[in-house]
Scaffold this motif. Structure first.
Motif, mmCIF file in Angstrom:
data_model
loop_
_atom_site.group_PDB
_atom_site.id
_atom_site.type_symbol
_atom_site.label_atom_id
_atom_site.label_comp_id
_atom_site.label_asym_id
_atom_site.label_seq_id
_atom_site.Cartn_x
_atom_site.Cartn_y
_atom_site.Cartn_z
ATOM 1 N N ILE A 86 0.880 -1.166 0.000
ATOM 2 C CA ILE A 86 0.000 0.000 0.000
ATOM 3 C C ILE A 86 0.920 1.218 0.000
ATOM 4 N N MET A 87 0.757 2.108 -0.964
ATOM 5 C CA MET A 87 1.753 3.156 -1.203
ATOM 6 C C MET A 87 1.098 4.532 -1.300
ATOM 7 N N GLY A 88 1.678 5.489 -0.586
ATOM 8 C CA GLY A 88 1.258 6.885 -0.667
ATOM 9 C C GLY A 88 2.472 7.783 -0.608
ATOM 10 N N VAL A 89 2.722 8.560 -1.662
ATOM 11 C CA VAL A 89 3.938 9.373 -1.739
ATOM 12 C C VAL A 89 3.633 10.776 -2.247
ATOM 13 N N MET A 90 4.621 11.632 -2.134
ATOM 14 C CA MET A 90 4.528 12.983 -2.666
ATOM 15 C C MET A 90 4.894 12.998 -4.154
ATOM 16 N N ALA A 91 4.324 13.936 -4.870
ATOM 17 C CA ALA A 91 4.524 13.998 -6.321
ATOM 18 C C ALA A 91 5.950 14.348 -6.709
ATOM 19 N N ASP A 92 6.702 14.983 -5.804
ATOM 20 C CA ASP A 92 8.069 15.387 -6.146
ATOM 21 C C ASP A 92 9.098 14.283 -5.889
ATOM 22 N N TYR A 94 2.766 -8.870 -4.821
ATOM 23 C CA TYR A 94 1.551 -9.474 -5.363
ATOM 24 C C TYR A 94 0.788 -8.403 -6.133
ATOM 25 N N ASP A 95 0.643 -7.253 -5.462
ATOM 26 C CA ASP A 95 -0.117 -6.155 -6.027
ATOM 27 C C ASP A 95 0.138 -4.888 -5.209
ATOM 28 N N PHE A 96 -0.445 -3.791 -5.672
ATOM 29 C CA PHE A 96 -0.350 -2.508 -4.975
ATOM 30 C C PHE A 96 -1.749 -1.918 -4.813
ATOM 31 N N VAL A 97 -1.950 -1.257 -3.692
ATOM 32 C CA VAL A 97 -3.074 -0.344 -3.516
ATOM 33 C C VAL A 97 -2.467 1.032 -3.309
ATOM 34 N N THR A 98 -2.952 2.030 -4.025
ATOM 35 C CA THR A 98 -2.374 3.363 -3.949
ATOM 36 C C THR A 98 -3.334 4.315 -3.245
ATOM 37 N N VAL A 99 -2.743 5.233 -2.472
ATOM 38 C CA VAL A 99 -3.508 6.170 -1.647
ATOM 39 C C VAL A 99 -2.919 7.563 -1.829
ATOM 40 N N ALA A 141 2.474 -1.142 4.265
ATOM 41 C CA ALA A 141 2.099 0.221 3.877
ATOM 42 C C ALA A 141 3.342 1.094 3.991
ATOM 43 N N PHE A 142 3.684 1.799 2.908
ATOM 44 C CA PHE A 142 4.921 2.585 2.934
ATOM 45 C C PHE A 142 4.765 3.874 2.136
ATOM 46 N N GLY A 143 5.733 4.759 2.340
ATOM 47 C CA GLY A 143 5.756 6.021 1.598
ATOM 48 C C GLY A 143 6.025 7.185 2.514
ATOM 49 N N SER A 144 5.386 8.303 2.228
ATOM 50 C CA SER A 144 5.570 9.527 2.993
ATOM 51 C C SER A 144 5.351 9.297 4.482
ATOM 52 N N LEU A 145 6.152 9.965 5.302
ATOM 53 C CA LEU A 145 5.964 9.851 6.747
ATOM 54 C C LEU A 145 4.614 10.417 7.173
ATOM 55 N N TYR A 146 4.076 11.361 6.404
ATOM 56 C CA TYR A 146 2.730 11.856 6.697
ATOM 57 C C TYR A 146 1.715 10.730 6.491
ATOM 58 N N PHE A 147 1.886 9.951 5.436
ATOM 59 C CA PHE A 147 1.017 8.811 5.170
ATOM 60 C C PHE A 147 1.157 7.766 6.268
ATOM 61 N N VAL A 148 2.394 7.487 6.680
ATOM 62 C CA VAL A 148 2.627 6.516 7.747
ATOM 63 C C VAL A 148 1.978 6.984 9.044
ATOM 64 N N GLY A 149 2.106 8.289 9.337
ATOM 65 C CA GLY A 149 1.485 8.829 10.541
ATOM 66 C C GLY A 149 -0.029 8.695 10.510
ATOM 67 N N ASP A 150 -0.635 9.039 9.360
ATOM 68 C CA ASP A 150 -2.085 8.889 9.224
ATOM 69 C C ASP A 150 -2.500 7.432 9.377
ATOM 70 N N THR A 151 -1.700 6.533 8.808
ATOM 71 C CA THR A 151 -2.016 5.102 8.901
ATOM 72 C C THR A 151 -1.980 4.629 10.343
ATOM 73 N N LYS A 152 -0.989 5.084 11.102
ATOM 74 C CA LYS A 152 -0.920 4.694 12.515
ATOM 75 C C LYS A 152 -2.121 5.230 13.293
ATOM 76 N N ARG A 153 -2.532 6.460 12.989
ATOM 77 C CA ARG A 153 -3.711 7.020 13.658
ATOM 78 C C ARG A 153 -4.959 6.187 13.344
ATOM 79 N N LEU A 154 -5.126 5.854 12.070
ATOM 80 C CA LEU A 154 -6.288 5.051 11.672
ATOM 81 C C LEU A 154 -6.232 3.659 12.288
ATOM 82 N N PHE A 155 -5.031 3.092 12.374
ATOM 83 C CA PHE A 155 -4.871 1.772 12.978
ATOM 84 C C PHE A 155 -5.286 1.804 14.451
ATOM 85 N N CYS A 156 -4.865 2.846 15.166
ATOM 86 C CA CYS A 156 -5.247 2.982 16.580
ATOM 87 C C CYS A 156 -6.757 3.149 16.715
#
Length: 427
Positions: free
Chosen positions: A330-336, A351-356, A405-420
């Protein structure tokens, strides 16, 4: 949204939420280099924490991990350690800690008011305000030593205004923020080398030849002693049972250990006395968002691999830890970011990717990322409802197969919040 007014004479105090809102609303980059802005702010505040020795950490990848290892080691050695890192993953207070404990919210409000009510005659960014708040807090807490992570580059970074470090560390240098730091490794290394100071000592992780040449030449020119880590320097740490996953973290740990040896040696410690402290501290170090296993069943890991070097480290670590396996990414990154190269490195493991889409104006749209991955022959799907899909993943969507799930630290932070939030709902 509340905006900061320079020279505000209103005597009513901002509450914690207002302080955070104002600081986070400050521009990401200012008109003047951070080193000048932060220097002016510190000067008007009487140079807080100027008499506290510090370690300065720069680089492209691994800075936060080195800071975490160093904090753990120095705390285990009995020192009171103030640590400043960025960005935060979940809570603002993660940026400013003393002996690993986050700054209290009430202290954020108190120091925030002290800073925001003052007219510094310069426009600070979020990073400038955070750094000055950290210095004020470390002085108030009577810290024995500080560990300061650069925000961007080194030469012009806000942290470079603090003074002359006792020791500096430069981690892996790669291509990131090229629009600001330059398009060549030599240019980027030159900016990172701006933290090197006469009469100090620098620990350097192994670098590409182009970057290594620049770093060592600058160190010689300014009169900074240095050690470039060699494979033999990692042998000791490979015997440790570390809680932080990832092969690349061994080198980050070794860099922190070498810096700690200099610091503790300066304080009269023998190598024999250091060894058990180093081992215990390194093995117990944790650092959120870096190959962090949030759930074993189902397997769900998050990692802040947001550039080429970071993804290479993630790839190599996954191959080392889980040989022969494939993963749902699962991948979420910045455009730059160089997202095409990042994807290509992971294709053989996917296997596959889901993009966010990351919650940022700089985010790469999930549809654009998914289209590129599909063009490379691997299934990909854009997901606009990330929280709903995360719940499906945690409810066993991928069965016993592993999800990363990997990518921007902002994405990782949001993912941890949602996980909690998911965990709270399931209780």
């Amino acid at each position: 949204m509340m905006q900061l007014k320079e020279g505000n004479n209103d005597q009513s105090a901002y509450c914690y939420e207002e302080v955070i809102n104002i600081i986070e609303s400050a521009r990401r980059f200012g008109n003047l280099p951070g080193v000048e802005v932060s220097g002016a702010m510190q000067r008007q505040l009487g140079y807080p924490a100027r008499n506290i020795p510090f370690v300065h950490v720069a680089g492209t990848n691994g800075k936060g991990s080195v800071c975490a290892f160093l904090t753990s080691i120095l705390k285990e050695a009995g020192l009171k350690v103030g640590t400043f890192t960025s960005p935060h993953l979940v809570d603002f207070e993660e940026r400013i800690t003393v002996n690993g404990e986050q700054i209290p919210k009430e202290m954020v409000a108190e120091l925030g008011n002290q800073i925001l009510k003052r007219d510094f005659q310069v426009k600070g960014t979020m990073f400038d305000y955070c750094l000055v708040m950290a210095l004020l807090y470390f002085e108030r807490e009577h810290c024995d030593i500080m560990v300061l992570e650069t925000g961007l580059g080194g030469r012009l970074d806000s942290t470079n205004s603090v003074g002359v470090p006792e020791v500096s560390v430069i981690t892996k240098i790669g291509f990131d923020h090229t629009a600001i730091l330059g398009n060549r490794l030599s240019e980027i290394a030159g900016e990172k080398a701006g933290i090197l100071k006469e009469g100090t000592y620098c620990v350097m992780e192994a670098q590409e030849p182009e970057a290594e040449h620049v770093l060592t030449e600058v160190a010689k020119r300014v009169g900074c002693a240095y050690k470039l880590l060699q494979p033999s320097d990692l042998e000791e740490v490979f015997t440790y049972d570390m809680r932080i996953l990832g092969v690349h973290q061994k080198e980050n740990a070794a860099a922190a250990m070498e810096a700690a040896r200099i610091l503790l040696g300066n304080r009269g410690w023998s190598e024999e006395k250091m060894k058990p402290v180093l081992k215990k501290a390194v093995e117990e170090t944790t650092w959120g968002g870096r190959m962090e296993l949030l759930s074993k069943e189902p397997f769900f890991m998050v990692d802040g691999a947001h550039n080429g070097h970071g993804v290479l480290a993630l790839r190599d670590s996954l191959k080392y830890l889980y040989p022969g396996e494939k993963f749902h990414f699962i991948m979420g990154v910045m455009a730059d970011k160089d997202y095409k190269e990042m994807v290509k490195e992971l294709l053989p493991l996917a296997y596959d990717f889901v993009t966010v889409s990351v919650d940022s104006d700089r985010a790469l749209p999930e549809e654009e990322l998914a289209d590129f991955i599909e063009s490379q022959g691997v299934p990909a799907r854009a997901e606009s409802h990330w929280e709903d899909f995360l719940c499906q993943v945690m409810d066993g969507y991928h069965g016993k197969e592993k999800t990363i799930a990997f990518g921007s630290l902002y994405f990782v932070g949001d993912t941890k919040r949602l996980f909690c939030r998911y965990k709270c709902k399931r209780k």
